[in-house]
Design a protein around this motif. Sequence first.
Motif: not given
Length: 82
Positions: A14-16, A23-29, A53-54
């Motif tokens: 889901a992160l990918a 707006d998806a707060d990727i770093d926090d998630r 993340l990469a």
Amino acid sequence: MDLRATTLITHIAALARDAGRTDADIDDRAQMLRAEIRTAGVTYTELALDLALAFHHAVRDDQDQVAITIARLEENTRGDFA
């Protein structure tokens, strides 16, 4: 353990999926997932997290973060995962 790893991989997918979104707060998630991965002891899933993340940083054209994440991947794939 397998069910926990599957759940973590699903969250990483889901992160990918959300890569590049602001707006998806990727770093926090990702931080929360990394903590869950380490707590659960399924450290091999951390490699998938770093790969996602990469991808996110590459989509955002954040070359500094891409380099940092790739360096972490290289460090974590020495030995057993080489």
